[in-house]
Design a protein around this motif. Structure first.
Motif, PDB file in Angstrom:
ATOM      1  N   MET A 124     -35.514 -31.493  19.633  1.00  0.00           N
ATOM      2  CA  MET A 124     -35.181 -32.325  20.798  1.00  0.00           C
ATOM      3  C   MET A 124     -33.853 -31.864  21.415  1.00  0.00           C
ATOM      4  SD  MET A 124     -37.586 -34.653  21.209  1.00  0.00           S
ATOM      5  CE  MET A 124     -36.912 -36.059  22.071  1.00  0.00           C
ATOM      6  N   ILE A 125     -33.757 -31.941  22.730  1.00  0.00           N
ATOM      7  CA  ILE A 125     -32.542 -31.582  23.444  1.00  0.00           C
ATOM      8  C   ILE A 125     -31.525 -32.718  23.313  1.00  0.00           C
ATOM      9  CG2 ILE A 125     -31.558 -31.022  25.710  1.00  0.00           C
ATOM     10  CD1 ILE A 125     -34.399 -30.021  26.483  1.00  0.00           C
ATOM     11  N   LYS A 126     -30.282 -32.343  23.035  1.00  0.00           N
ATOM     12  CA  LYS A 126     -29.209 -33.328  22.909  1.00  0.00           C
ATOM     13  C   LYS A 126     -28.355 -33.298  24.165  1.00  0.00           C
ATOM     14  CE  LYS A 126     -29.125 -32.649  17.907  1.00  0.00           C
ATOM     15  NZ  LYS A 126     -30.406 -31.935  17.890  1.00  0.00           N
ATOM     16  N   PRO A 127     -28.206 -34.418  24.858  1.00  0.00           N
ATOM     17  CA  PRO A 127     -27.392 -34.427  26.080  1.00  0.00           C
ATOM     18  C   PRO A 127     -25.911 -34.302  25.769  1.00  0.00           C
ATOM     19  CG  PRO A 127     -28.059 -36.651  25.524  1.00  0.00           C
ATOM     20  CD  PRO A 127     -28.763 -35.749  24.555  1.00  0.00           C
ATOM     21  N   LYS A 128     -25.149 -33.939  26.779  1.00  0.00           N
ATOM     22  CA  LYS A 128     -23.701 -33.779  26.629  1.00  0.00           C
ATOM     23  C   LYS A 128     -23.025 -35.124  26.369  1.00  0.00           C
ATOM     24  CE  LYS A 128     -21.194 -33.315  30.272  1.00  0.00           C
ATOM     25  NZ  LYS A 128     -20.553 -32.881  31.533  1.00  0.00           N
ATOM     26  N   ALA A 129     -22.028 -35.114  25.482  1.00  0.00           N
ATOM     27  CA  ALA A 129     -21.293 -36.338  25.160  1.00  0.00           C
ATOM     28  C   ALA A 129     -20.592 -36.886  26.405  1.00  0.00           C
ATOM     29  CB  ALA A 129     -20.269 -36.057  24.068  1.00  0.00           C
ATOM     30  N   LEU A 130     -20.423 -38.193  26.425  1.00  0.00           N
ATOM     31  CA  LEU A 130     -19.736 -38.866  27.520  1.00  0.00           C
ATOM     32  C   LEU A 130     -18.244 -38.934  27.210  1.00  0.00           C
ATOM     33  CD1 LEU A 130     -20.277 -40.510  30.170  1.00  0.00           C
ATOM     34  CD2 LEU A 130     -20.408 -42.552  28.729  1.00  0.00           C
ATOM     35  N   LYS A 131     -17.416 -38.745  28.241  1.00  0.00           N
ATOM     36  CA  LYS A 131     -15.967 -38.867  28.061  1.00  0.00           C
ATOM     37  C   LYS A 131     -15.351 -39.536  29.281  1.00  0.00           C
ATOM     38  CE  LYS A 131     -14.875 -34.209  29.786  1.00  0.00           C
ATOM     39  NZ  LYS A 131     -16.220 -33.934  30.305  1.00  0.00           N
ATOM     40  N   LYS A 132     -14.161 -40.089  29.098  1.00  0.00           N
ATOM     41  CA  LYS A 132     -13.488 -40.742  30.208  1.00  0.00           C
ATOM     42  C   LYS A 132     -13.266 -39.757  31.352  1.00  0.00           C
ATOM     43  CE  LYS A 132     -11.166 -44.598  27.962  1.00  0.00           C
ATOM     44  NZ  LYS A 132      -9.895 -45.317  27.752  1.00  0.00           N
ATOM     45  N   GLY A 133     -13.466 -40.242  32.556  1.00  0.00           N
ATOM     46  CA  GLY A 133     -13.374 -39.380  33.730  1.00  0.00           C
ATOM     47  C   GLY A 133     -14.709 -38.849  34.180  1.00  0.00           C
ATOM     48  N   ASP A 134     -15.722 -38.945  33.319  1.00  0.00           N
ATOM     49  CA  ASP A 134     -17.072 -38.511  33.691  1.00  0.00           C
ATOM     50  C   ASP A 134     -17.662 -39.447  34.750  1.00  0.00           C
ATOM     51  OD1 ASP A 134     -17.136 -36.314  32.069  1.00  0.00           O
ATOM     52  OD2 ASP A 134     -18.437 -37.180  30.541  1.00  0.00           O
ATOM     53  N   THR A 135     -18.686 -38.954  35.416  1.00  0.00           N
ATOM     54  CA  THR A 135     -19.389 -39.748  36.426  1.00  0.00           C
ATOM     55  C   THR A 135     -20.681 -40.307  35.844  1.00  0.00           C
ATOM     56  OG1 THR A 135     -18.472 -38.450  38.259  1.00  0.00           O
ATOM     57  CG2 THR A 135     -20.498 -39.694  38.690  1.00  0.00           C
ATOM     58  N   ILE A 136     -20.805 -41.615  35.913  1.00  0.00           N
ATOM     59  CA  ILE A 136     -22.029 -42.287  35.479  1.00  0.00           C
ATOM     60  C   ILE A 136     -22.858 -42.624  36.705  1.00  0.00           C
ATOM     61  CG2 ILE A 136     -22.976 -44.350  34.376  1.00  0.00           C
ATOM     62  CD1 ILE A 136     -20.463 -44.419  32.616  1.00  0.00           C
ATOM     63  N   GLY A 137     -24.099 -42.168  36.709  1.00  0.00           N
ATOM     64  CA  GLY A 137     -25.013 -42.492  37.795  1.00  0.00           C
ATOM     65  C   GLY A 137     -25.772 -43.765  37.474  1.00  0.00           C
ATOM     66  N   LEU A 138     -25.773 -44.714  38.389  1.00  0.00           N
ATOM     67  CA  LEU A 138     -26.501 -45.965  38.192  1.00  0.00           C
ATOM     68  C   LEU A 138     -27.842 -45.896  38.913  1.00  0.00           C
ATOM     69  CD1 LEU A 138     -23.784 -48.781  38.490  1.00  0.00           C
ATOM     70  CD2 LEU A 138     -24.461 -47.379  36.520  1.00  0.00           C
ATOM     71  N   VAL A 139     -28.907 -46.238  38.179  1.00  0.00           N
ATOM     72  CA  VAL A 139     -30.251 -46.202  38.733  1.00  0.00           C
ATOM     73  C   VAL A 139     -30.929 -47.562  38.570  1.00  0.00           C
ATOM     74  CG1 VAL A 139     -30.561 -43.728  38.381  1.00  0.00           C
ATOM     75  CG2 VAL A 139     -31.237 -45.318  36.567  1.00  0.00           C
ATOM     76  N   ALA A 140     -31.880 -47.830  39.445  1.00  0.00           N
ATOM     77  CA  ALA A 140     -32.619 -49.102  39.437  1.00  0.00           C
ATOM     78  C   ALA A 140     -34.111 -48.792  39.516  1.00  0.00           C
ATOM     79  CB  ALA A 140     -32.173 -49.971  40.606  1.00  0.00           C
ATOM     80  N   PRO A 141     -34.729 -48.424  38.391  1.00  0.00           N
ATOM     81  CA  PRO A 141     -36.144 -48.024  38.426  1.00  0.00           C
ATOM     82  C   PRO A 141     -37.139 -49.168  38.326  1.00  0.00           C
ATOM     83  CG  PRO A 141     -35.249 -47.670  36.245  1.00  0.00           C
ATOM     84  CD  PRO A 141     -34.112 -48.195  37.077  1.00  0.00           C
ATOM     85  N   ALA A 142     -36.634 -50.394  38.182  1.00  0.00           N
ATOM     86  CA  ALA A 142     -37.543 -51.528  37.963  1.00  0.00           C
ATOM     87  C   ALA A 142     -37.227 -52.643  38.956  1.00  0.00           C
ATOM     88  CB  ALA A 142     -37.448 -51.990  36.519  1.00  0.00           C
ATOM     89  N   SER A 143     -36.856 -53.825  38.471  1.00  0.00           N
ATOM     90  CA  SER A 143     -36.581 -54.963  39.348  1.00  0.00           C
ATOM     91  C   SER A 143     -35.231 -54.826  40.042  1.00  0.00           C
ATOM     92  CB  SER A 143     -36.622 -56.265  38.546  1.00  0.00           C
ATOM     93  OG  SER A 143     -37.917 -56.524  38.063  1.00  0.00           O
ATOM     94  N   TYR A 144     -35.077 -55.553  41.145  1.00  0.00           N
ATOM     95  CA  TYR A 144     -33.816 -55.516  41.890  1.00  0.00           C
ATOM     96  C   TYR A 144     -32.778 -56.423  41.219  1.00  0.00           C
ATOM     97  CZ  TYR A 144     -34.646 -60.165  43.899  1.00  0.00           C
ATOM     98  OH  TYR A 144     -34.848 -61.509  44.062  1.00  0.00           O
ATOM     99  N   ALA A 145     -31.528 -56.198  41.555  1.00  0.00           N
ATOM    100  CA  ALA A 145     -30.432 -57.044  41.084  1.00  0.00           C
ATOM    101  C   ALA A 145     -29.608 -57.488  42.286  1.00  0.00           C
ATOM    102  CB  ALA A 145     -29.560 -56.284  40.093  1.00  0.00           C
ATOM    103  N   LEU A 146     -28.856 -58.551  42.117  1.00  0.00           N
ATOM    104  CA  LEU A 146     -27.994 -59.050  43.183  1.00  0.00           C
ATOM    105  C   LEU A 146     -26.828 -58.094  43.410  1.00  0.00           C
ATOM    106  CD1 LEU A 146     -27.821 -62.845  42.250  1.00  0.00           C
ATOM    107  CD2 LEU A 146     -29.297 -61.747  43.962  1.00  0.00           C
TER     108      LEU A 146
END
Length: 310
Positions: free
Chosen positions: A1-23
């Motif tokens: 299995m492929i291992k994704p790159k570790a997260l660190k401060k300063g990184d960019t997090i992409g927010l996605v909404a693949p299901a229900s909507y939110a306020l």
């Protein structure tokens, strides 16, 4: 299995909404929380959209996933919430592109169907863990944050999966084994059976959780999984949080009676009361990673590195 790159401060997090909507106000609160932790945030184009109960039309929600994986500026992808809608977009996801652009992907509940599809078709480890609107808009509790941090940021070669101190891991069936972790929400993984995106369980350790299902429905879903052969060849079972899964009628089986009847005869290690799912705290679990289950000693351990520090 492929291992994704570790997260660190300063990184960019992409927010996605693949299901229900939110306020919008809840989305913005969760954005501020992430920024307060030292992360940058990038939003999928459909993040504020509403189409019936969904966060935009199917094509838009699928495009949000594909775009975030392809975007070189995005280091990790967090789902804002579950609800309903992922099954409608599974065939619209570019799994080969995801395989070529691996990164942390995290969510739970309805997101289970995406975890299974990405694990199977992109060969990528993904993470069953907190979502931004569902769990972070008012801040994330310390235990859940530490679990997330240890998995996504620290990422040791081996680490024990522990419960909150006031919640004991319990044994349903004795034994010790190891295997690849798969699963998620019981209703969602049941819904994959018979499709090109169905869950593979042979030689694996199955994790399941759910919320608000009557016990007879839990029984029915487990029987569907059994009839589909998905309990054959399992190495172990981890029962997560089954929030408000109660009897509809006094004469119904209890949740534990359902588990004992359906799972105990498998004669494999089974533990329950793992605080992962629709609960607080919410443990982060690496789906697609190798773990060890020791029901005799009530221990769970991740036995490989699940992120890359390169």
């Amino acid at each position: 299995m492929i291992k994704p790159k570790a997260l660190k401060k300063g990184d960019t997090i992409g927010l996605v909404a693949p299901a229900s909507y939110a306020l919008k106000k809840d989305i913005n609160k969760s954005i501020n929380f992430l920024k307060g932790l030292g992360f940058k945030v990038k939003l999928a184009n459909n993040i504020y959209s509403k189409y019936y109960c969904f966060a935009g039309e199917d094509d838009d929600r699928a495009r949000g996933i594909n775009t975030m994986f392809k975007d070189k500026e995005v280091d990790a992808i967090f789902c804002i919430r579950g609800g309903y809608g992922v099954h409608r977009i599974l065939e619209k996801i570019d799994y080969e592109m995801i395989k070529q652009n691996p990164k942390i992907f995290m969510g739970y509940s309805d997101i289970t169907a995406l975890h299974i599809a990405i694990n199977n078709n992109s060969n990528l480890i993904t993470f069953h863990g907190p979502m931004t609107v569902s769990d972070m808009k008012d801040g994330l509790d310390d235990f859940s944050f530490k679990s997330l941090e240890e998995i996504l940021i620290t990422g040791k070669d081996e680490m024990e999966i522990i419960n909150p101190k006031d919640e004991k891991i319990k044994m349903l069936s004795k034994g010790k084994s190891s295997g690849i972790l798969t699963g998620g929400n019981l209703a969602l993984l049941t819904g994959t059976i018979g499709t090109p995106y169905e869950i593979y369980t042979e030689d694996k350790i199955l994790f399941i959780e759910d919320i608000g299902e009557y016990t007879f429905k839990v029984d029915r879903m487990l029987r569907q999984i059994k009839l589909a052969g998905k309990l054959d060849g399992l190495k172990g079972v981890i029962l997560g949080d089954f929030n408000n899964c109660i009897k509809e009628d006094e004469g119904d089986q209890s949740l534990m009676e359902v588990f004992e009847e359906m799972l105990s005869p498998l004669d494999i290690p089974i533990v329950y009361n793992i605080k992962s799912g629709h609960c607080t705290p919410n443990i982060t679990l690496p789906l697609g990673a190798k773990i060890e289950i020791d029901a005799n000693n009530l221990k769970l351990k991740i036995i490989e590195q699940v992120i890359s520090h390169e």
